[in-house]
Design an enzyme around this catalytic site. Sequence first.
Site, short mmCIF file in Angstrom:
data_model
loop_
_atom_site.label_atom_id
_atom_site.label_comp_id
_atom_site.label_asym_id
_atom_site.label_seq_id
_atom_site.Cartn_x
_atom_site.Cartn_y
_atom_site.Cartn_z
N TYR A 10 0.79 -1.23 0.00
CA TYR A 10 0.00 0.00 0.00
C TYR A 10 0.82 1.28 0.00
O TYR A 10 0.25 2.37 -0.06
CB TYR A 10 -0.97 0.00 1.19
CG TYR A 10 -1.92 -1.18 1.15
CD1 TYR A 10 -2.93 -1.24 0.22
CD2 TYR A 10 -1.77 -2.25 2.03
CE1 TYR A 10 -3.79 -2.32 0.16
CE2 TYR A 10 -2.63 -3.33 1.98
CZ TYR A 10 -3.64 -3.36 1.05
OH TYR A 10 -4.49 -4.43 0.98
N HIS A 85 -9.39 -0.16 -5.68
CA HIS A 85 -8.40 -0.89 -4.88
C HIS A 85 -7.02 -0.38 -5.24
O HIS A 85 -6.71 -0.19 -6.42
CB HIS A 85 -8.49 -2.40 -5.12
CG HIS A 85 -9.82 -2.95 -4.77
ND1 HIS A 85 -10.19 -3.19 -3.46
CD2 HIS A 85 -10.89 -3.26 -5.54
CE1 HIS A 85 -11.44 -3.65 -3.46
NE2 HIS A 85 -11.88 -3.69 -4.70
#
Length: 126
Positions: A10, A85
Amino acid sequence: MLGIREKNIYGEKSFEDYLTELQAKFPAIEIDYRQSNHEGDIIDFIQESRKEYAGVVLNAGAYTHTSIAIADAIRSINIPVIEVHISNVHTREDYRRISMIAPACKGVIAGFGLDSYRLAVEALNN
């Protein structure tokens, strides 16, 4: 938890830092940001969004793969929702490849890091 959680997936930037950049890229668009770890709060926001927003960019996290309630909330509103996402969920665990909310959304953007949010804002703005 961006910038803290699984940085190899991330990244190191917080969403708040990225939001400043995103707002600068789209100065004519009001971008509001909500985050919750509670499914009911997410559902409430989706349902309330129909009153004041032109669209929703939604990263439902793990709820993507489990929440029929969020999918129903998306179907109950008359504004487009883009599922987003940061990672490419199709290259990860098998359970991440199934989205309960995608059929209710206008589209899905995944795998472009935080830039997935920019792409979603552009899709809603077209």
